[in-house]
Design a protein around this motif. Structure first.
Motif, PDB file in Angstrom:
ATOM      1  N   ALA A   1      42.825  56.429  53.614  1.00  0.00           N
ATOM      2  CA  ALA A   1      42.184  55.302  52.945  1.00  0.00           C
ATOM      3  C   ALA A   1      41.127  54.680  53.825  1.00  0.00           C
ATOM      4  N   CYS A   2      40.184  54.039  53.183  1.00  0.00           N
ATOM      5  CA  CYS A   2      39.138  53.349  53.925  1.00  0.00           C
ATOM      6  C   CYS A   2      39.574  51.939  54.292  1.00  0.00           C
ATOM      7  N   ILE A   3      40.659  51.470  53.744  1.00  0.00           N
ATOM      8  CA  ILE A   3      41.101  50.114  54.019  1.00  0.00           C
ATOM      9  C   ILE A   3      41.807  50.103  55.363  1.00  0.00           C
ATOM     10  N   ARG A   4      41.353  49.271  56.245  1.00  0.00           N
ATOM     11  CA  ARG A   4      41.951  49.152  57.565  1.00  0.00           C
ATOM     12  C   ARG A   4      42.194  47.688  57.846  1.00  0.00           C
ATOM     13  N   GLN A   5      43.306  47.380  58.427  1.00  0.00           N
ATOM     14  CA  GLN A   5      43.593  46.028  58.859  1.00  0.00           C
ATOM     15  C   GLN A   5      43.073  45.917  60.286  1.00  0.00           C
ATOM     16  N   VAL A   6      42.013  45.182  60.505  1.00  0.00           N
ATOM     17  CA  VAL A   6      41.391  45.060  61.820  1.00  0.00           C
ATOM     18  C   VAL A   6      41.276  43.583  62.151  1.00  0.00           C
ATOM     19  N   CYS A   7      41.938  43.188  63.216  1.00  0.00           N
ATOM     20  CA  CYS A   7      41.828  41.813  63.709  1.00  0.00           C
ATOM     21  C   CYS A   7      42.158  40.810  62.610  1.00  0.00           C
ATOM     22  N   GLY A   8      43.111  41.140  61.753  1.00  0.00           N
ATOM     23  CA  GLY A   8      43.495  40.239  60.685  1.00  0.00           C
ATOM     24  C   GLY A   8      42.550  40.264  59.493  1.00  0.00           C
ATOM     25  N   ARG A   9      41.501  41.086  59.537  1.00  0.00           N
ATOM     26  CA  ARG A   9      40.555  41.199  58.429  1.00  0.00           C
ATOM     27  C   ARG A   9      40.724  42.555  57.777  1.00  0.00           C
ATOM     28  N   ARG A  10      40.725  42.572  56.469  1.00  0.00           N
ATOM     29  CA  ARG A  10      40.781  43.841  55.771  1.00  0.00           C
ATOM     30  C   ARG A  10      39.352  44.330  55.628  1.00  0.00           C
ATOM     31  N   ILE A  11      39.089  45.545  56.099  1.00  0.00           N
ATOM     32  CA  ILE A  11      37.735  46.087  56.098  1.00  0.00           C
ATOM     33  C   ILE A  11      37.741  47.405  55.341  1.00  0.00           C
ATOM     34  N   ALA A  12      36.750  47.586  54.491  1.00  0.00           N
ATOM     35  CA  ALA A  12      36.546  48.875  53.832  1.00  0.00           C
ATOM     36  C   ALA A  12      35.347  49.518  54.500  1.00  0.00           C
ATOM     37  N   THR A  13      35.544  50.661  55.118  1.00  0.00           N
ATOM     38  CA  THR A  13      34.449  51.305  55.834  1.00  0.00           C
ATOM     39  C   THR A  13      33.798  52.360  54.961  1.00  0.00           C
ATOM     40  N   VAL A  14      32.551  52.608  55.226  1.00  0.00           N
ATOM     41  CA  VAL A  14      31.840  53.678  54.545  1.00  0.00           C
ATOM     42  C   VAL A  14      32.224  54.960  55.259  1.00  0.00           C
ATOM     43  N   ARG A  15      32.761  55.917  54.529  1.00  0.00           N
ATOM     44  CA  ARG A  15      33.283  57.138  55.132  1.00  0.00           C
ATOM     45  C   ARG A  15      32.172  58.090  55.533  1.00  0.00           C
TER      46      ARG A  15
ATOM     47  N   CYS B   1      36.730  43.547  52.383  1.00  0.00           N
ATOM     48  CA  CYS B   1      37.443  43.870  51.151  1.00  0.00           C
ATOM     49  C   CYS B   1      38.181  42.601  50.711  1.00  0.00           C
ATOM     50  N   PHE B   2      37.931  42.170  49.494  1.00  0.00           N
ATOM     51  CA  PHE B   2      38.545  40.954  48.994  1.00  0.00           C
ATOM     52  C   PHE B   2      39.670  41.243  48.005  1.00  0.00           C
ATOM     53  N   CYS B   3      40.116  42.497  47.948  1.00  0.00           N
ATOM     54  CA  CYS B   3      41.207  42.871  47.054  1.00  0.00           C
ATOM     55  C   CYS B   3      42.521  42.303  47.588  1.00  0.00           C
ATOM     56  N   SER B   4      43.380  41.928  46.659  1.00  0.00           N
ATOM     57  CA  SER B   4      44.716  41.475  47.060  1.00  0.00           C
ATOM     58  C   SER B   4      45.574  42.698  47.367  1.00  0.00           C
ATOM     59  N   ASP B   5      46.699  42.468  48.027  1.00  0.00           N
ATOM     60  CA  ASP B   5      47.633  43.568  48.295  1.00  0.00           C
ATOM     61  C   ASP B   5      48.088  44.220  46.994  1.00  0.00           C
TER      62      ASP B   5
ATOM     63  N   LEU C   1      45.099  62.121  43.115  1.00  0.00           N
ATOM     64  CA  LEU C   1      43.932  61.936  43.967  1.00  0.00           C
ATOM     65  C   LEU C   1      44.380  61.339  45.293  1.00  0.00           C
ATOM     66  N   PRO C   2      43.606  61.532  46.347  1.00  0.00           N
ATOM     67  CA  PRO C   2      43.979  60.903  47.620  1.00  0.00           C
ATOM     68  C   PRO C   2      43.881  59.380  47.498  1.00  0.00           C
ATOM     69  N   PRO C   3      44.754  58.674  48.210  1.00  0.00           N
ATOM     70  CA  PRO C   3      44.777  57.210  48.091  1.00  0.00           C
ATOM     71  C   PRO C   3      43.673  56.549  48.919  1.00  0.00           C
ATOM     72  N   ILE C   4      42.420  56.742  48.496  1.00  0.00           N
ATOM     73  CA  ILE C   4      41.309  56.112  49.211  1.00  0.00           C
ATOM     74  C   ILE C   4      40.806  54.929  48.392  1.00  0.00           C
ATOM     75  N   TYR C   5      40.107  54.055  49.032  1.00  0.00           N
ATOM     76  CA  TYR C   5      39.542  52.891  48.365  1.00  0.00           C
ATOM     77  C   TYR C   5      38.373  53.322  47.503  1.00  0.00           C
ATOM     78  N   ARG C   6      38.437  52.978  46.252  1.00  0.00           N
ATOM     79  CA  ARG C   6      37.352  53.295  45.330  1.00  0.00           C
ATOM     80  C   ARG C   6      36.777  51.987  44.819  1.00  0.00           C
ATOM     81  N   PHE C   7      35.580  51.657  45.278  1.00  0.00           N
ATOM     82  CA  PHE C   7      34.942  50.412  44.879  1.00  0.00           C
ATOM     83  C   PHE C   7      34.597  50.491  43.404  1.00  0.00           C
TER      84      PHE C   7
END
Length: 191
Positions: free
Chosen positions: A26-40, A164-168, A183-189
């Motif tokens: 997944a592109c969703i990563r918990q970094v420093c308390g911020r949820r970030i979606a990275t461009v793969r 990423c402003f999506c809720s859990d 499908l693989p569990p990746i973030y799909r905007f």
């Protein structure tokens, strides 16, 4: 003892197949308390996470073992640590212990201490790590948050990552939908 190890390996393989132990792509990563979606990146192999890596600095070899302190040292982890330690000692390199304690819900300092005691019981020592220091510390991932935050901020500023402003619940729903569609569990905007 060997039967118990085989059972542990079989259970680990079963958990990995079920997705419990594997890290989702997944592109969703918990970094420093911020949820970030990275461009793969286009090349999937660039995203592979290895339990141990080899780097060279000049002619010096540096290998690492990065266990997650969420329980006892697994036989596979002990094997990886042993092989890395043997290689480092053979070529005159360094063996680095880095603790992957970012799973705050399951990581404990007691598990970390038990893993270090198990490695020492195996006769392994490390040249860099949380209890011996080194040039590339800190050696607990949880203590590197400020380092990562600066890089996250740079990626966001450059437009290569975005918050990423999506809720859990929304993320879990996306994951469940992807699993249903196989499908693989990746973030799909979705707009």
């Amino acid at each position: 003892m060997m039967a118990a190890n085989m059972r542990m390996m079989a259970q680990g393989n079963m958990l990995a197949r079920s997705g419990v132990l594997s890290r989702p792509a997944a592109c969703i990563r918990q970094v420093c308390g911020r949820r970030i979606a990275t461009v793969r990146a286009a090349v999937a192999t660039q995203e592979a996470v290895a339990p141990a890596t080899v780097t060279t600095a000049g002619s010096k070899i540096k290998v690492r073992f990065a266990p997650s302190p969420t329980g006892n040292l697994h036989v596979g982890g002990a094997r990886t640590a042993l092989f890395n330690w043997l290689y480092a000692r053979k070529v005159g390199g360094k063996f680095v212990l880095r603790i992957e304690d970012t799973d705050t819900a399951r990581s404990t300092r007691a598990s970390e201490e038990a893993m270090k005691a198990d490695l020492k019981w195996l006769g392994l020592d490390w040249d860099e790590g949380p209890d011996v220091g080194g040039d590339n510390g800190p050696y607990r991932q949880s203590e590197r948050a400020e380092i990562y935050k600066s890089y996250v901020d740079k990626l966001v500023a450059a437009g290569k990552a975005y918050p990423c402003f999506c809720s859990d619940e929304e993320l879990e729903a996306m994951k469940a939908e992807a699993e249903l569609k196989k499908l693989p569990p990746i973030y799909r905007f979705v707009n």
